[in-house]
Design a protein around this motif. Structure first.
Motif, PDB file in Angstrom:
ATOM      1  N   ASN A   1      47.805  66.614  30.877  1.00  0.00           N
ATOM      2  CA  ASN A   1      47.573  66.225  32.271  1.00  0.00           C
ATOM      3  C   ASN A   1      47.858  64.736  32.511  1.00  0.00           C
ATOM      4  O   ASN A   1      47.025  64.002  33.054  1.00  0.00           O
ATOM      5  N   VAL A   2      49.038  64.303  32.118  1.00  0.00           N
ATOM      6  CA  VAL A   2      49.432  62.917  32.385  1.00  0.00           C
ATOM      7  C   VAL A   2      49.907  62.827  33.833  1.00  0.00           C
ATOM      8  O   VAL A   2      50.783  63.592  34.254  1.00  0.00           O
ATOM      9  N   SER A   3      49.319  61.911  34.602  1.00  0.00           N
ATOM     10  CA  SER A   3      49.659  61.800  36.019  1.00  0.00           C
ATOM     11  C   SER A   3      49.695  60.334  36.416  1.00  0.00           C
ATOM     12  O   SER A   3      49.287  59.451  35.649  1.00  0.00           O
ATOM     13  N   SER A   4      50.199  60.095  37.635  1.00  0.00           N
ATOM     14  CA  SER A   4      50.319  58.727  38.139  1.00  0.00           C
ATOM     15  C   SER A   4      49.954  58.697  39.604  1.00  0.00           C
ATOM     16  O   SER A   4      50.056  59.700  40.320  1.00  0.00           O
ATOM     17  N   SER A   5      49.511  57.527  40.078  1.00  0.00           N
ATOM     18  CA  SER A   5      49.221  57.304  41.484  1.00  0.00           C
ATOM     19  C   SER A   5      49.383  55.821  41.772  1.00  0.00           C
ATOM     20  O   SER A   5      49.198  54.980  40.880  1.00  0.00           O
ATOM     21  N   VAL A   6      49.746  55.516  43.027  1.00  0.00           N
ATOM     22  CA  VAL A   6      49.975  54.126  43.428  1.00  0.00           C
ATOM     23  C   VAL A   6      48.675  53.539  43.944  1.00  0.00           C
ATOM     24  O   VAL A   6      48.029  54.115  44.821  1.00  0.00           O
TER      25      VAL A   6
ATOM     26  N   GLY B   1      48.578  48.197  41.230  1.00  0.00           N
ATOM     27  CA  GLY B   1      49.733  48.628  40.458  1.00  0.00           C
ATOM     28  C   GLY B   1      49.784  50.146  40.352  1.00  0.00           C
ATOM     29  O   GLY B   1      49.178  50.870  41.141  1.00  0.00           O
ATOM     30  N   MET B   2      50.514  50.632  39.359  1.00  0.00           N
ATOM     31  CA  MET B   2      50.686  52.062  39.141  1.00  0.00           C
ATOM     32  C   MET B   2      49.605  52.549  38.172  1.00  0.00           C
ATOM     33  O   MET B   2      49.544  52.108  37.023  1.00  0.00           O
ATOM     34  N   LEU B   3      48.727  53.448  38.633  1.00  0.00           N
ATOM     35  CA  LEU B   3      47.648  53.988  37.814  1.00  0.00           C
ATOM     36  C   LEU B   3      48.148  55.193  37.023  1.00  0.00           C
ATOM     37  O   LEU B   3      48.606  56.175  37.615  1.00  0.00           O
ATOM     38  N   ILE B   4      48.084  55.102  35.689  1.00  0.00           N
ATOM     39  CA  ILE B   4      48.456  56.206  34.801  1.00  0.00           C
ATOM     40  C   ILE B   4      47.171  56.768  34.197  1.00  0.00           C
ATOM     41  O   ILE B   4      46.367  56.023  33.619  1.00  0.00           O
ATOM     42  N   SER B   5      46.969  58.054  34.317  1.00  0.00           N
ATOM     43  CA  SER B   5      45.778  58.705  33.762  1.00  0.00           C
ATOM     44  C   SER B   5      46.208  59.911  32.933  1.00  0.00           C
ATOM     45  O   SER B   5      47.278  60.489  33.142  1.00  0.00           O
ATOM     46  N   TRP B   6      45.356  60.309  31.982  1.00  0.00           N
ATOM     47  CA  TRP B   6      45.687  61.389  31.058  1.00  0.00           C
ATOM     48  C   TRP B   6      44.421  61.943  30.424  1.00  0.00           C
ATOM     49  O   TRP B   6      43.318  61.381  30.576  1.00  0.00           O
ATOM     50  N   GLU B   7      44.585  63.033  29.698  1.00  0.00           N
ATOM     51  CA  GLU B   7      43.528  63.587  28.851  1.00  0.00           C
ATOM     52  C   GLU B   7      43.954  63.435  27.393  1.00  0.00           C
ATOM     53  O   GLU B   7      45.139  63.555  27.070  1.00  0.00           O
ATOM     54  N   TYR B   8      42.985  63.168  26.526  1.00  0.00           N
ATOM     55  CA  TYR B   8      43.308  62.912  25.110  1.00  0.00           C
ATOM     56  C   TYR B   8      42.236  63.535  24.233  1.00  0.00           C
ATOM     57  O   TYR B   8      41.037  63.319  24.442  1.00  0.00           O
ATOM     58  N   TRP B   9      42.706  64.318  23.242  1.00  0.00           N
ATOM     59  CA  TRP B   9      41.770  64.997  22.335  1.00  0.00           C
ATOM     60  C   TRP B   9      41.962  64.584  20.875  1.00  0.00           C
ATOM     61  O   TRP B   9      41.352  65.143  19.978  1.00  0.00           O
TER      62      TRP B   9
ATOM     63  N   GLN C   1      40.909  56.546  29.315  1.00  0.00           N
ATOM     64  CA  GLN C   1      41.961  57.536  29.543  1.00  0.00           C
ATOM     65  C   GLN C   1      42.676  57.266  30.865  1.00  0.00           C
ATOM     66  O   GLN C   1      43.169  58.184  31.521  1.00  0.00           O
ATOM     67  N   ALA C   2      42.763  55.992  31.225  1.00  0.00           N
ATOM     68  CA  ALA C   2      43.504  55.564  32.415  1.00  0.00           C
ATOM     69  C   ALA C   2      43.867  54.110  32.225  1.00  0.00           C
ATOM     70  O   ALA C   2      43.147  53.351  31.566  1.00  0.00           O
ATOM     71  N   TYR C   3      45.000  53.728  32.824  1.00  0.00           N
ATOM     72  CA  TYR C   3      45.455  52.342  32.706  1.00  0.00           C
ATOM     73  C   TYR C   3      46.332  52.019  33.915  1.00  0.00           C
ATOM     74  O   TYR C   3      47.113  52.852  34.369  1.00  0.00           O
TER      75      TYR C   3
ATOM     76  N   GLU D   1      54.140  63.991  26.932  1.00  0.00           N
ATOM     77  CA  GLU D   1      55.412  64.189  27.609  1.00  0.00           C
ATOM     78  C   GLU D   1      55.699  62.991  28.513  1.00  0.00           C
ATOM     79  O   GLU D   1      54.784  62.348  29.031  1.00  0.00           O
ATOM     80  N   GLU D   2      56.977  62.697  28.704  1.00  0.00           N
ATOM     81  CA  GLU D   2      57.342  61.561  29.541  1.00  0.00           C
ATOM     82  C   GLU D   2      57.091  61.877  31.008  1.00  0.00           C
ATOM     83  O   GLU D   2      57.267  63.004  31.461  1.00  0.00           O
ATOM     84  N   LEU D   3      56.660  60.844  31.701  1.00  0.00           N
ATOM     85  CA  LEU D   3      56.382  60.951  33.135  1.00  0.00           C
ATOM     86  C   LEU D   3      57.326  60.004  33.866  1.00  0.00           C
ATOM     87  O   LEU D   3      57.472  58.843  33.469  1.00  0.00           O
ATOM     88  N   LEU D   4      57.967  60.481  34.940  1.00  0.00           N
ATOM     89  CA  LEU D   4      58.871  59.658  35.731  1.00  0.00           C
ATOM     90  C   LEU D   4      58.119  59.185  36.974  1.00  0.00           C
ATOM     91  O   LEU D   4      57.675  59.996  37.792  1.00  0.00           O
ATOM     92  N   VAL D   5      57.966  57.874  37.118  1.00  0.00           N
ATOM     93  CA  VAL D   5      57.263  57.310  38.270  1.00  0.00           C
ATOM     94  C   VAL D   5      58.205  56.364  38.992  1.00  0.00           C
ATOM     95  O   VAL D   5      59.054  55.710  38.381  1.00  0.00           O
ATOM     96  N   THR D   6      58.066  56.304  40.304  1.00  0.00           N
ATOM     97  CA  THR D   6      58.879  55.414  41.143  1.00  0.00           C
ATOM     98  C   THR D   6      57.947  54.490  41.907  1.00  0.00           C
ATOM     99  O   THR D   6      57.001  54.950  42.561  1.00  0.00           O
ATOM    100  N   VAL D   7      58.220  53.213  41.845  1.00  0.00           N
ATOM    101  CA  VAL D   7      57.411  52.214  42.560  1.00  0.00           C
ATOM    102  C   VAL D   7      57.957  52.129  43.977  1.00  0.00           C
ATOM    103  O   VAL D   7      59.133  51.785  44.174  1.00  0.00           O
TER     104      VAL D   7
END
Length: 462
Positions: A276-281, A285-293, A325-327, A357-363
């Protein structure tokens, strides 16, 4: 006046004037003389002076030490003895004895090299000295000579001695040559300084978990003629630390270490560590969040500009994540697209153990802050006020016309207002659509405009 001590009974004298020194030539080397200086003038000889003993000039010693012996105390220390030379052969003031020694070769056939000479000086009339820092299991040569203020005398004959075995030096290398699911192959080289006959090697290893805690140590004894070993029955996808050293009959030498990881289980692959790697503006800046086990603590967010062919794998920008689990990625360029991924590395921050997996984000680009002036409230209000004022003036003119009849002044005033109004109304109709709709909503006002135009607006210029 002078005479050779204990040899001459008569004094040899010479009279000199206006000088403070006198050189006596033709004397034997380093011979003691009695000397005295007595003053004399026209009235006679002065008091008898005190006698001073001196020596003639020094020369190099002429005899080497005799009865030279050596006693080897251990693999790195030896003691040498000699018989002091007779004082007459020193031919000067005795300063001491100098021992020259060097390692001729190793007693092991694989180490035949020779080492440069070393020197040790023992001041005074010594008859023995220690030679420290010797190399074990080696053949040494040495000699001794006496020296005075002039220089060194002849050296004694070269003598040799052998040092016994010692512990070996570290193995020349240790490397991992093959890593499989549950076994590792190690290779090594023998020590450069064996210092004796190798009797074998000692290999110790233990597991290292993700928090750098060490597991129990396993120990394995290996023969001296072996240069590789394969360790079976290891745990897959696990880091191991190895400790390796050689040994002789005198004991084990220094340890070298190495680390390696067994590969992942190919039959039962591990579940993904990221999800569940996702992004939001956001504002920052660009917030990247994920789940990690996963269990690894060294987690990084990595990103790189999309479609930049000049950048390689090493050009990914890395941001360390401290347990969250966010940056928020800051400083990204507007309008560009980035490839983003989250990775987990081992304790050395080198090997990537897990990767999302790679995530494509656009600013997004910043929106334009310049709005159409026609949509501003103050401008619409101003136009309405002007229109209302024109309407009031038209009504007043209409009332005056009914009361006072037609007169050139009123006609001129209305004609001027009509032209201004017609010009403004025509302009507003084409430029400000919303303002034109406001005019058309009033049926009575429209009738007034039609009436004024039909009654007062001339067909031509006033």
């Amino acid at each position: 006046m002078w005479r050779q001590k204990d040899v001459d009974k008569n004094w040899t004298s010479v009279t000199v004037a206006n000088v403070s020194k006198f050189m006596v030539s033709g004397t034997p080397t380093f011979t003691p003389y009695e000397v005295k200086v007595q003053a004399i003038n026209n009235n006679g000889i002065g008091p008898d002076p005190a006698v001073v003993t001196g020596h003639s000039g020094e020369d190099l010693p002429v005899q080497a030490p005799d009865s030279v012996q050596v006693l080897v105390l251990n693999s790195t220390l030896a003691e040498v003895h000699w018989e002091p030379v007779p004082p007459k052969t020193v031919r000067g003031h005795l300063k001491g004895y100098k021992v020259s020694y060097w390692r001729e070769r190793s007693l092991h056939k694989h180490n035949p090299h020779r080492v440069e000479q070393q020197f040790l000086s023992f001041s005074g009339n010594k008859s023995h000295g220690m030679l420290p820092g010797l190399q074990p299991y080696s053949l040494y040569l040495f000699n001794i000579r006496v020296y005075n203020g002039k220089g060194e005398g002849p050296a004694s004959s070269n003598l040799q001695f052998e040092t016994p075995e010692g512990v070996p030096g570290p193995p020349s290398f240790l490397r991992i040559t093959n890593s499989n699911l549950n076994n590792l192959t190690l290779e090594w080289g023998p020590p450069n300084d064996r210092n004796g006959h190798l009797t074998g090697y000692i290999l110790k290893y233990q597991q290292v978990n993700n928090s750098n805690e060490l597991g129990p140590i396993e120990e394995l004894a290996l023969p001296a003629n072996k240069t590789s070993v394969t360790l079976p029955n290891l745990k897959y996808s696990t880091r191991y630390k190895f400790y390796f050293n050689a040994k002789t009959g005198q004991g084990a030498g220094p340890v070298i270490t190495e680390e390696a990881i067994t590969i992942m289980d190919e039959v039962h692959p591990a579940a993904p560590a990221f999800g569940n790697v996702s992004s939001s503006v956001g504002e920052d800046g660009m917030l990247i969040s994920w789940e990690y086990w996963g269990a690894e603590k060294h987690v990084y967010v990595e990103y790189i500009i999309k479609n930049d062919n000049t950048l390689g794998e090493e050009d990914w920008q890395k941001e360390y994540v401290n347990g969250s689990q966010a940056y928020v990625l800051k400083g990204l360029k507007e309008g560009l697209s980035y490839r983003v991924r989250v990775v987990a590395k081992g304790h050395d921050d080198q090997a990537v153990l897990h990767q999302s997996e790679e995530l494509l984000v656009t600013v997004p680009a910043m929106p334009s802050r310049q709005a159409d002036i026609a949509t501003q409230g103050w401008f619409i209000g101003l136009m309405c006020a002007i229109a209302l004022l024109i309407l009031v003036l038209l009504i007043i003119c209409f009332i005056k016309r009914n009361k006072g009849g037609k007169y050139p002044g009123g006609l001129t005033l209305i004609s001027i207002l009509h032209r201004r109004y017609c010009l403004s109304w025509t302009t507003m109709r084409f430029t400000f659509v919303s303002f034109t709709i406001l005019f058309l909503q009033s049926k009575r006002y429209l009738d007034i405009i039609v009436y004024v135009r039909g009654t007062f607006c001339p067909s031509g210029p006033p």
